[in-house]
Design a protein around this motif. Structure first.
Motif, PDB file in Angstrom:
ATOM      1  N   ASN A 129       0.742  -1.161  -0.046  1.00 55.95           N
ATOM      2  CA  ASN A 129      -0.066  -0.154   0.229  1.00 55.95           C
ATOM      3  C   ASN A 129       0.843   1.248   0.009  1.00 55.95           C
ATOM      4  O   ASN A 129       0.549   2.292  -0.697  1.00 55.95           O
ATOM      5  CB  ASN A 129      -0.757  -0.022   1.284  1.00 55.95           C
ATOM      6  N   GLN A 130       1.922   1.248   0.777  1.00 55.04           N
ATOM      7  CA  GLN A 130       2.764   2.313   0.846  1.00 55.04           C
ATOM      8  C   GLN A 130       3.312   2.659  -0.588  1.00 55.04           C
ATOM      9  O   GLN A 130       3.499   4.006  -1.184  1.00 55.04           O
ATOM     10  CB  GLN A 130       4.026   2.048   1.657  1.00 55.04           C
ATOM     11  N   TYR A 131       3.941   1.594  -1.273  1.00 53.25           N
ATOM     12  CA  TYR A 131       4.251   1.888  -2.658  1.00 53.25           C
ATOM     13  C   TYR A 131       3.198   2.221  -3.634  1.00 53.25           C
ATOM     14  O   TYR A 131       3.307   3.232  -4.440  1.00 53.25           O
ATOM     15  CB  TYR A 131       4.799   0.365  -3.065  1.00 53.25           C
ATOM     16  N   LEU A 132       2.033   1.429  -3.640  1.00 53.61           N
ATOM     17  CA  LEU A 132       0.998   1.970  -4.702  1.00 53.61           C
ATOM     18  C   LEU A 132       0.365   3.253  -4.384  1.00 53.61           C
ATOM     19  O   LEU A 132       0.234   3.903  -5.419  1.00 53.61           O
ATOM     20  CB  LEU A 132       0.087   0.805  -4.916  1.00 53.61           C
ATOM     21  N   PHE A 133       0.003   3.405  -3.240  1.00 51.67           N
ATOM     22  CA  PHE A 133      -1.034   4.641  -2.901  1.00 51.67           C
ATOM     23  C   PHE A 133      -0.129   5.910  -2.337  1.00 51.67           C
ATOM     24  O   PHE A 133      -0.609   7.005  -2.456  1.00 51.67           O
ATOM     25  CB  PHE A 133      -1.886   4.229  -2.038  1.00 51.67           C
ATOM     26  N   TYR A 134       0.989   5.851  -1.999  1.00 46.79           N
ATOM     27  CA  TYR A 134       1.640   6.927  -1.320  1.00 46.79           C
ATOM     28  C   TYR A 134       2.843   7.178  -2.182  1.00 46.79           C
ATOM     29  O   TYR A 134       3.128   8.433  -2.532  1.00 46.79           O
ATOM     30  CB  TYR A 134       2.141   6.682  -0.004  1.00 46.79           C
ATOM     31  N   GLU A 135       3.532   6.336  -2.784  1.00 48.67           N
ATOM     32  CA  GLU A 135       4.940   6.577  -3.540  1.00 48.67           C
ATOM     33  C   GLU A 135       4.301   6.848  -5.073  1.00 48.67           C
ATOM     34  O   GLU A 135       4.780   7.551  -5.662  1.00 48.67           O
ATOM     35  CB  GLU A 135       5.878   5.447  -3.475  1.00 48.67           C
ATOM     36  N   GLN A 136       3.654   5.773  -5.605  1.00 52.92           N
ATOM     37  CA  GLN A 136       3.312   6.091  -7.086  1.00 52.92           C
ATOM     38  C   GLN A 136       1.972   6.813  -7.143  1.00 52.92           C
ATOM     39  O   GLN A 136       1.755   7.409  -8.243  1.00 52.92           O
ATOM     40  CB  GLN A 136       2.585   4.570  -7.506  1.00 52.92           C
ATOM     41  N   GLY A 137       1.347   6.996  -5.880  1.00 51.11           N
ATOM     42  CA  GLY A 137      -0.101   8.196  -5.974  1.00 51.11           C
ATOM     43  C   GLY A 137      -1.219   7.506  -6.506  1.00 51.11           C
ATOM     44  O   GLY A 137      -2.150   8.298  -7.112  1.00 51.11           O
ATOM     45  N   PHE A 138      -1.509   6.186  -6.667  1.00 53.80           N
ATOM     46  CA  PHE A 138      -2.851   5.916  -7.074  1.00 53.80           C
ATOM     47  C   PHE A 138      -3.801   6.200  -5.780  1.00 53.80           C
ATOM     48  O   PHE A 138      -3.652   6.138  -4.602  1.00 53.80           O
ATOM     49  CB  PHE A 138      -2.868   4.252  -7.132  1.00 53.80           C
ATOM     50  N   ARG A 139      -4.983   6.704  -6.525  1.00 52.85           N
ATOM     51  CA  ARG A 139      -6.224   7.047  -5.424  1.00 52.85           C
ATOM     52  C   ARG A 139      -7.369   6.997  -5.973  1.00 52.85           C
ATOM     53  O   ARG A 139      -7.619   6.969  -7.192  1.00 52.85           O
ATOM     54  CB  ARG A 139      -5.830   8.575  -4.931  1.00 52.85           C
ATOM     55  N   GLY A 140      -8.468   7.005  -5.269  1.00 52.25           N
ATOM     56  CA  GLY A 140      -9.878   6.854  -5.689  1.00 52.25           C
ATOM     57  C   GLY A 140     -10.234   8.416  -6.252  1.00 52.25           C
ATOM     58  O   GLY A 140      -9.742   9.368  -5.513  1.00 52.25           O
ATOM     59  N   ASN A 141     -10.961   8.480  -7.317  1.00 53.41           N
ATOM     60  CA  ASN A 141     -11.290   9.745  -8.143  1.00 53.41           C
ATOM     61  C   ASN A 141     -12.592  10.185  -7.259  1.00 53.41           C
ATOM     62  O   ASN A 141     -13.478  10.099  -8.102  1.00 53.41           O
ATOM     63  CB  ASN A 141     -11.340   9.345  -9.612  1.00 53.41           C
ATOM     64  N   VAL A 142     -12.493  10.723  -6.223  1.00 53.68           N
ATOM     65  CA  VAL A 142     -13.712  11.039  -5.675  1.00 53.68           C
ATOM     66  C   VAL A 142     -14.160  12.378  -6.142  1.00 53.68           C
ATOM     67  O   VAL A 142     -15.531  12.677  -6.178  1.00 53.68           O
ATOM     68  CB  VAL A 142     -13.351  11.338  -4.077  1.00 53.68           C
ATOM     69  N   GLU A 143     -13.467  13.144  -6.860  1.00 45.86           N
ATOM     70  CA  GLU A 143     -13.834  14.318  -7.539  1.00 45.86           C
ATOM     71  C   GLU A 143     -14.700  13.970  -8.706  1.00 45.86           C
ATOM     72  O   GLU A 143     -15.870  14.701  -9.104  1.00 45.86           O
ATOM     73  CB  GLU A 143     -12.714  15.293  -8.068  1.00 45.86           C
ATOM     74  N   SER A 144     -14.138  13.084  -9.351  1.00 43.71           N
ATOM     75  CA  SER A 144     -15.158  12.700 -10.821  1.00 43.71           C
ATOM     76  C   SER A 144     -15.398  11.114 -10.845  1.00 43.71           C
ATOM     77  O   SER A 144     -14.970  10.550 -11.657  1.00 43.71           O
ATOM     78  CB  SER A 144     -14.353  13.232 -11.963  1.00 43.71           C
ATOM     79  N   TYR A 200      -6.778   4.218  -0.193  1.00 47.09           N
ATOM     80  CA  TYR A 200      -5.511   4.355  -0.092  1.00 47.09           C
ATOM     81  C   TYR A 200      -5.106   2.639   0.726  1.00 47.09           C
ATOM     82  O   TYR A 200      -4.206   2.708   1.506  1.00 47.09           O
ATOM     83  CB  TYR A 200      -4.919   5.257   0.888  1.00 47.09           C
ATOM     84  N   GLY A 201      -5.703   1.722   0.209  1.00 47.05           N
ATOM     85  CA  GLY A 201      -5.476   0.452   0.748  1.00 47.05           C
ATOM     86  C   GLY A 201      -5.890   0.022   2.270  1.00 47.05           C
ATOM     87  O   GLY A 201      -5.228  -0.543   2.880  1.00 47.05           O
ATOM     88  N   GLN A 202      -6.743   0.871   2.876  1.00 45.25           N
ATOM     89  CA  GLN A 202      -7.164   0.784   4.170  1.00 45.25           C
ATOM     90  C   GLN A 202      -7.413  -0.674   4.657  1.00 45.25           C
ATOM     91  O   GLN A 202      -8.198  -1.409   3.940  1.00 45.25           O
ATOM     92  CB  GLN A 202      -8.376   1.729   4.565  1.00 45.25           C
ATOM     93  N   LEU A 203      -6.931  -0.973   5.574  1.00 42.87           N
ATOM     94  CA  LEU A 203      -7.178  -2.573   6.171  1.00 42.87           C
ATOM     95  C   LEU A 203      -8.313  -2.550   6.884  1.00 42.87           C
ATOM     96  O   LEU A 203      -8.660  -1.695   7.781  1.00 42.87           O
ATOM     97  CB  LEU A 203      -6.053  -3.251   6.865  1.00 42.87           C
ATOM     98  N   LEU A 204      -9.391  -3.472   6.751  1.00 44.85           N
ATOM     99  CA  LEU A 204     -10.531  -3.462   7.335  1.00 44.85           C
ATOM    100  C   LEU A 204     -10.917  -5.012   7.997  1.00 44.85           C
ATOM    101  O   LEU A 204     -10.570  -5.867   7.290  1.00 44.85           O
ATOM    102  CB  LEU A 204     -11.793  -3.171   6.417  1.00 44.85           C
ATOM    103  N   SER A 205     -11.607  -5.213   9.066  1.00 49.50           N
ATOM    104  CA  SER A 205     -12.107  -6.450   9.477  1.00 49.50           C
ATOM    105  C   SER A 205     -13.420  -6.576   8.908  1.00 49.50           C
ATOM    106  O   SER A 205     -14.226  -5.786   8.021  1.00 49.50           O
ATOM    107  CB  SER A 205     -12.336  -6.221  10.782  1.00 49.50           C
ATOM    108  N   LYS A 206     -13.857  -7.827   8.862  1.00 47.81           N
ATOM    109  CA  LYS A 206     -15.409  -8.333   8.572  1.00 47.81           C
ATOM    110  C   LYS A 206     -16.371  -7.108   8.914  1.00 47.81           C
ATOM    111  O   LYS A 206     -17.352  -6.799   8.197  1.00 47.81           O
ATOM    112  CB  LYS A 206     -15.478  -9.522   8.408  1.00 47.81           C
TER     113      LYS A 206
END
Length: 280
Positions: free
Chosen positions: A133-148, A213-219
Motif C-alpha cells: 500500500n505504501q508503494y502503490l498509494f503513497y509513492e506511486q500516487g494511485f487513489r480513488g477519484n472522488v472528484e469525478s 489508500y488500501g485501508q485494512l478492514l475487518s469483516k
C-alpha cells in the motif's frame, strides 16, 4: 485476390452514391469482407476522398473493429481459465483502439517486481500489505477519484495506470493483477456499492479498500460500512468474486455511465460484451 481488390475498391466508391439503397448494399458487402477490406477503408479515411465516402468508410471500419473485439470477448468467455487481466485490456480497447497492451502489462510487471524486492523477506502478512500500500498509494500516487467518480476513464485500466485515478473496482483490479504476479492470496469481493479486496490465508483474513489508500478492514468494519450505506447483512456479499463476475461488473458500470450520457451506441456494444461474459 486482384478481383476481390477491385470489388472492394468499387464498393468503396459506391459509398458516395446518391442512392441510399446502393450505399447500404455496398456497406453490407464491405462488412462481409471484414478485415480484408480494412486496409482499403483506412486508406480512404486518411486521404482526400469525397466527404460522404470518408464518413461511411470510417463507420464501416469501426463496425469491423467492434465485431473483431466482440469475437475476442467471446473467446475470453469460452476459455477454460477466465483471464480477468486480458478482459480488462479488451474492455479498454473498446474506447482506446490503438492501445499498446504489452506496454501497460510491462508497467504492471515492473511494479510487481519492485514490490517483490520489498516484501520477499517479510513474513507478517499485514506488514507485507502495508508495504504494498505504501508503494502503490503513497509513492506511486494511485487513489480513488472522488472528484469525478463517474468519469468513464476511471473504468479503463490503461487510464487508471496513466492518471493513477480509479474507482473501487478498477483500483482493486490493478491490485489483483499485481497480487497475481506475486502469488499472494488476495481476492476480489463484490460488496454492493463498493468493491473490496480480501487477503485470505490459513492464519489471517482481512479486507483491503483500494479506493481508500488500501485501508485494512475487518469483516465487522465492512458490515458496518454496508449498514451506513443502507444495506442489511447478507453473508453472500462476502463471497470471493469470480474473475468473470468482476469483469461483468466493470462492464455494467460503464453501461450505466454511458446510459446517463445518452451514448446509446456505446451502451449497445457494451451490453453485447456483458451478455457474452455472463451467458457463457
Amino acid at each position: 485476390m486482384i478481383t476481390k481488390e477491385r470489388e472492394i475498391k468499387a464498393l468503396i466508391t459506391l459509398l458516395g452514391d446518391e442512392d441510399q439503397n446502393i450505399r447500404n448494399i455496398a456497406r453490407e458487402k464491405l462488412l462481409d469482407f471484414g478485415e480484408m477490406a480494412s486496409d482499403y477503408l483506412r486508406d480512404v479515411v486518411h486521404k482526400d476522398y469525397e466527404g460522404r465516402i470518408r464518413i461511411e468508410a470510417w463507420k464501416i471500419l469501426e463496425e469491423i473493429r467492434l465485431e473483431k473485439l466482440t469475437d475476442e470477448f467471446r473467446k475470453l468467455s469460452q476459455a477454460k481459465v477466465f483471464d480477468l487481466e486480458e478482459g480488462a485490456f479488451l474492455l479498454a480497447q473498446f474506447e482506446y483502439p490503438n492501445l499498446d497492451v504489452q506496454a501497460y502489462k510491462q508497467q504492471i510487471d515492473e511494479m510487481a517486481e519492485e514490490i517483490h524486492g520489498r516484501i520477499f523477506e517479510i513474513r507478517d502478512v499485514r506488514r507485507m500489505v502495508h508495504v504494498i500500500n505504501q508503494y502503490l498509494f503513497y509513492e506511486q500516487g494511485f487513489r480513488g477519484n472522488v472528484e469525478s467518480y463517474y468519469d468513464p476513464q476511471n473504468s479503463y485500466i490503461n487510464r487508471v495506470l496513466d492518471r493513477k485515478l480509479g474507482i473501487p473496482i478498477s483500483l482493486s483490479a490493478l491490485y489483483l493483477f499485481i497480487a497475481d504476479r506475486l502469488d499472494l492470496p488476495i481476492f476480489g469481493v463484490g460488496l454492493p456499492g463498493h468493491f473490496m479486496l480480501k487477503f485470505h490465508c490459513e492464519w489471517d483474513e482481512f479486507y483491503i479498500d483500494a479506493f481508500n489508500y488500501g485501508q485494512l478492514l475487518s469483516k465487522n468494519d465492512c458490515v458496518n460500512f454496508l449498514k451506513r450505506m443502507g444495506y442489511t447483512y447478507n453473508e453472500s456479499y462476502f463471497n470471493i468474486a469470480k474473475p468473470r463476475d468482476i469483469l461483468a461488473r466493470m462492464i455494467r458500470n460503464l453501461v450505466l455511465i454511458y446510459h446517463q450520457k445518452n451514448q446509446k451506441n456505446k451502451v449497445d456494444v457494451l451490453e453485447r460484451f456483458f451478455s457474452l461474459i455472463v451467458n457463457h
